[in-house]
Scaffold this active site. Structure first.
Site, mmCIF file in Angstrom:
data_model
loop_
_atom_site.group_PDB
_atom_site.id
_atom_site.type_symbol
_atom_site.label_atom_id
_atom_site.label_comp_id
_atom_site.label_asym_id
_atom_site.label_seq_id
_atom_site.Cartn_x
_atom_site.Cartn_y
_atom_site.Cartn_z
ATOM 1 N N ARG A 24 -16.371 60.350 -63.775
ATOM 2 C CA ARG A 24 -17.777 59.261 -63.284
ATOM 3 C C ARG A 24 -18.549 59.316 -63.832
ATOM 4 O O ARG A 24 -19.967 57.900 -63.770
ATOM 5 C CB ARG A 24 -18.678 59.502 -61.624
ATOM 6 C CG ARG A 24 -17.878 60.341 -60.941
ATOM 7 C CD ARG A 24 -17.551 59.542 -59.431
ATOM 8 N NE ARG A 24 -18.014 58.506 -59.255
ATOM 9 C CZ ARG A 24 -19.295 58.579 -58.252
ATOM 10 N NH1 ARG A 24 -18.016 59.016 -57.399
ATOM 11 N NH2 ARG A 24 -19.277 57.535 -57.663
ATOM 12 N N ARG A 28 -23.703 54.356 -62.647
ATOM 13 C CA ARG A 28 -24.224 55.818 -62.097
ATOM 14 C C ARG A 28 -26.010 55.655 -63.365
ATOM 15 O O ARG A 28 -26.789 55.649 -62.712
ATOM 16 C CB ARG A 28 -23.109 57.096 -62.440
ATOM 17 C CG ARG A 28 -22.825 56.660 -60.885
ATOM 18 C CD ARG A 28 -22.649 58.660 -60.237
ATOM 19 N NE ARG A 28 -22.305 58.726 -58.930
ATOM 20 C CZ ARG A 28 -22.211 59.741 -58.521
ATOM 21 N NH1 ARG A 28 -21.794 60.560 -59.008
ATOM 22 N NH2 ARG A 28 -21.895 59.229 -57.120
ATOM 23 N N ARG A 37 -26.306 46.197 -62.036
ATOM 24 C CA ARG A 37 -26.063 46.911 -60.825
ATOM 25 C C ARG A 37 -27.346 45.975 -60.121
ATOM 26 O O ARG A 37 -27.012 45.364 -58.690
ATOM 27 C CB ARG A 37 -26.449 48.086 -60.654
ATOM 28 C CG ARG A 37 -26.602 49.282 -58.915
ATOM 29 C CD ARG A 37 -26.801 50.424 -59.625
ATOM 30 N NE ARG A 37 -26.613 50.826 -57.895
ATOM 31 C CZ ARG A 37 -27.451 51.178 -56.775
ATOM 32 N NH1 ARG A 37 -28.947 51.127 -57.877
ATOM 33 N NH2 ARG A 37 -27.219 51.821 -56.283
ATOM 34 N N ASP A 73 -12.921 52.127 -57.527
ATOM 35 C CA ASP A 73 -13.982 53.128 -55.848
ATOM 36 C C ASP A 73 -12.371 53.289 -56.130
ATOM 37 O O ASP A 73 -11.178 52.932 -55.535
ATOM 38 C CB ASP A 73 -14.905 52.652 -55.256
ATOM 39 C CG ASP A 73 -15.560 53.733 -54.516
ATOM 40 O OD1 ASP A 73 -16.618 53.936 -55.319
ATOM 41 O OD2 ASP A 73 -15.237 54.471 -53.958
ATOM 42 N N TYR A 150 -12.355 59.700 -44.983
ATOM 43 C CA TYR A 150 -13.431 58.236 -44.949
ATOM 44 C C TYR A 150 -12.946 57.502 -43.922
ATOM 45 O O TYR A 150 -13.436 57.059 -42.892
ATOM 46 C CB TYR A 150 -13.058 57.347 -46.340
ATOM 47 C CG TYR A 150 -14.293 58.157 -47.326
ATOM 48 C CD1 TYR A 150 -15.281 57.944 -46.860
ATOM 49 C CD2 TYR A 150 -14.330 58.698 -48.460
ATOM 50 C CE1 TYR A 150 -16.982 58.632 -48.148
ATOM 51 C CE2 TYR A 150 -14.196 59.658 -49.195
ATOM 52 C CZ TYR A 150 -16.022 59.995 -49.013
ATOM 53 O OH TYR A 150 -16.654 60.724 -50.002
HETATM 54 O O1 CP3 Z 1 -16.351 56.733 -63.496
HETATM 55 C C1 CP3 Z 1 -16.922 56.427 -62.907
HETATM 56 O O2 CP3 Z 1 -17.696 56.398 -62.078
HETATM 57 C C2 CP3 Z 1 -15.367 55.142 -62.519
HETATM 58 C C3 CP3 Z 1 -15.410 54.240 -60.804
HETATM 59 C C4 CP3 Z 1 -15.753 55.461 -59.914
HETATM 60 C C5 CP3 Z 1 -16.517 55.197 -58.390
HETATM 61 N N1 CP3 Z 1 -15.913 55.567 -57.920
HETATM 62 C C6 CP3 Z 1 -17.558 54.340 -58.989
HETATM 63 C C7 CP3 Z 1 -19.011 54.464 -57.847
HETATM 64 C C8 CP3 Z 1 -15.367 56.864 -59.269
HETATM 65 C C9 CP3 Z 1 -13.677 57.095 -60.086
HETATM 66 C C10 CP3 Z 1 -15.094 56.558 -58.006
HETATM 67 C C11 CP3 Z 1 -14.803 57.957 -56.950
HETATM 68 C C12 CP3 Z 1 -15.024 57.778 -56.034
HETATM 69 N N2 CP3 Z 1 -15.518 57.405 -54.982
HETATM 70 C C13 CP3 Z 1 -15.094 59.034 -55.675
HETATM 71 C C14 CP3 Z 1 -14.253 60.667 -55.943
HETATM 72 C C15 CP3 Z 1 -14.971 61.578 -56.798
HETATM 73 C C16 CP3 Z 1 -16.461 62.325 -56.153
HETATM 74 O O3 CP3 Z 1 -17.396 61.595 -57.013
HETATM 75 O O4 CP3 Z 1 -16.063 62.229 -55.818
HETATM 76 C C17 CP3 Z 1 -16.035 58.943 -54.048
HETATM 77 C C18 CP3 Z 1 -15.235 60.714 -52.859
HETATM 78 C C19 CP3 Z 1 -16.393 57.606 -53.988
HETATM 79 C C20 CP3 Z 1 -16.342 57.741 -53.063
HETATM 80 C C21 CP3 Z 1 -17.789 57.092 -53.348
HETATM 81 N N3 CP3 Z 1 -17.857 55.502 -53.594
HETATM 82 C C22 CP3 Z 1 -18.912 57.540 -52.924
HETATM 83 C C23 CP3 Z 1 -19.220 58.620 -51.644
HETATM 84 C C24 CP3 Z 1 -20.195 56.330 -52.920
HETATM 85 C C25 CP3 Z 1 -21.447 56.826 -52.817
HETATM 86 C C26 CP3 Z 1 -22.404 57.401 -53.921
HETATM 87 C C27 CP3 Z 1 -22.028 57.687 -55.305
HETATM 88 O O5 CP3 Z 1 -23.418 56.966 -56.272
HETATM 89 O O6 CP3 Z 1 -21.078 57.593 -55.696
HETATM 90 C C28 CP3 Z 1 -19.382 55.691 -53.714
HETATM 91 C C29 CP3 Z 1 -19.946 54.403 -54.498
HETATM 92 C C30 CP3 Z 1 -19.857 54.026 -56.036
HETATM 93 N N4 CP3 Z 1 -18.549 54.475 -56.663
HETATM 94 C C31 CP3 Z 1 -21.002 54.192 -56.863
HETATM 95 C C32 CP3 Z 1 -19.973 54.064 -58.230
HETATM 96 C C33 CP3 Z 1 -20.897 54.072 -59.280
HETATM 97 C C34 CP3 Z 1 -21.947 54.213 -56.520
HETATM 98 C C35 CP3 Z 1 -22.792 52.957 -56.017
HETATM 99 C C36 CP3 Z 1 -23.873 51.976 -57.047
HETATM 100 O O7 CP3 Z 1 -23.870 52.290 -58.007
HETATM 101 O O8 CP3 Z 1 -24.642 51.042 -56.743
#
Ligand code: CP3
Length: 338
Positions: A24, A28, A37, A73, A150
């Protein structure tokens, strides 16, 4: 490739120091990400190749990791299969329509779903060009069980009870859904590789909720299918979070690297598998002082050894980590000398 350390490490070659990236790492915690964002909603960021590219490269420029991971994602797949996905600010994903019955399963798009994710392949192409071979690009997908979670619950929960009920009470339905997700995921990852992904990671974020037998029955066969379909074209990392009890079973999969969560002791993991291991710094430790981060990172490298090893976190970086702390983690690995 100017920096191919991760590709050499994963093949088991001797390297001068371990490669490092952070799960991740894109988005973030980076102020530069927060600017984008505020301007664009989540799916605009993911579906606009130039934006996804910019966010993917931010941690390479700012923190200096040895690999980029595409900004995207895991929930692109349920969406492509016909389930609307909303990203609710501060809450996370929400899927208004879920899969609970055979009728729901039969309505999912399977055969052509991977075409719906052309924006991901386009983002990979744009990003590969912009990276200009500085570091390898990691493609990814959610593991079938984690995607099932999910699809069944429609949101994140602490226990994913409905999902586990589906596996245990209606195993045929569960296998049908897992197979549908697997079929899409195979074509999805193959298309990512065709677009230029240099390696791929499969995230099983919730598989640690399953006991050994349930994990072996409902997770491993599908990961095996995915790995067989990639067939050595690029290295595959599988991250089964929380499945320390099944490492010897995971070791038998045709994958190249096992991602470990932070609760798994390095020496124990080494005793269970000869594969390349990735991990497993507790993301909470990135909230300690930089000096303590450095000391604990060194201890982690000593515990794993530098051969067959990729330094990473034990799960995703949290949004409140100071950039300076993330840098100290990465720099400590980069300054390591055997
Ligand atoms: O390095 C990276 O961040 C690459 C992109 C990436 C995202 N999600 C962007 C994202 C990756 C590799 C993921 C994987 C992901 N997404 C997983 C598996 C990894 C893990 O953390 O367990 C899961 C379970 C998800 C599902 C998901 N997407 C959730 C639960 C959430 C909300 C909470 C959070 O921030 O993780 C997301 C949203 C999401 N995906 C965000 C980002 C940057 C946050 C939204 C935002 O910043 O507006």
């Amino acid at each position: 490739m100017k920096n191919d350390l991760i590709l050499r490490a994963i093949k088991g070659e001797q390297v001068e120091r371990p490669p490092v990236w952070m799960m991740r790492q894109a988005g973030r915690y980076l102020p530069e990400y927060m600017v984008l964002r505020r301007k664009y909603d989540f799916f605009t960021r993911i579906k606009t190749p130039d934006l996804a590219c910019e966010i993917t490269i931010q941690p390479i420029d700012i923190v200096g990791t040895d690999a980029a991971i595409l900004f995207s994602d895991i929930l692109t797949v349920p969406e492509a299969m016909g389930l609307e996905v909303q990203m609710v600010p501060d809450k996370g994903p929400y899927l208004p329509k879920t899969v609970k019955t055979k009728e729901d399963l039969d309505q999912l798009v399977v055969k052509d779903a991977h075409h719906e994710m052309q924006y991901v392949y386009d983002a990979i192409k744009v990003t590969k060009e912009a990276l200009n071979d500085r570091v390898p690009l990691i493609g990814f997908a959610g593991a079938p069980f984690t995607i099932l979670c999910y699809m069944v619950e429609g949101k994140g929960t602490k226990t994913f009870l409905e999902s586990r009920k589906m596996l245990l009470a209606t195993p045929e339905l569960a296998h049908g859904l897992l197979q549908a997700i697997t079929d899409v995921t195979i074509k999805y990852l193959q298309s990512q590789i065709e677009a230029g992904a240099d390696l791929v990671q499969v995230f099983d974020s919730w598989s640690g909720l399953l006991d050994r037998q349930t994990f072996n029955t409902f997770c491993l066969p599908y990961i095996e299918q995915i790995a067989m379909a990639i067939d050595g074209k690029v290295p595959v990392i599988y991250f089964p979070r929380g499945n320390w009890h099944s490492l010897a079973d995971v070791d038998k999969l045709p994958i190249d690297c096992i991602g470990l969560d932070w609760a798994t002791p390095p020496a124990y993991a080494r005793s269970q598998s000869d594969k390349c291991l990735q991990g497993n710094f507790d993301p909470a430790k990135l909230l300690m002082s930089p000096d303590r981060i450095e000391a604990d990172t060194k201890e982690m490298i000593r515990a794993f050894g530098t051969h067959n090893y990729i330094a990473n976190l034990g799960h995703g970086i949290s949004p409140n980590v100071p950039v300076e702390n993330a840098k100290r983690f990465v720099d400590t690995v980069k300054n390591w000398s055997n």
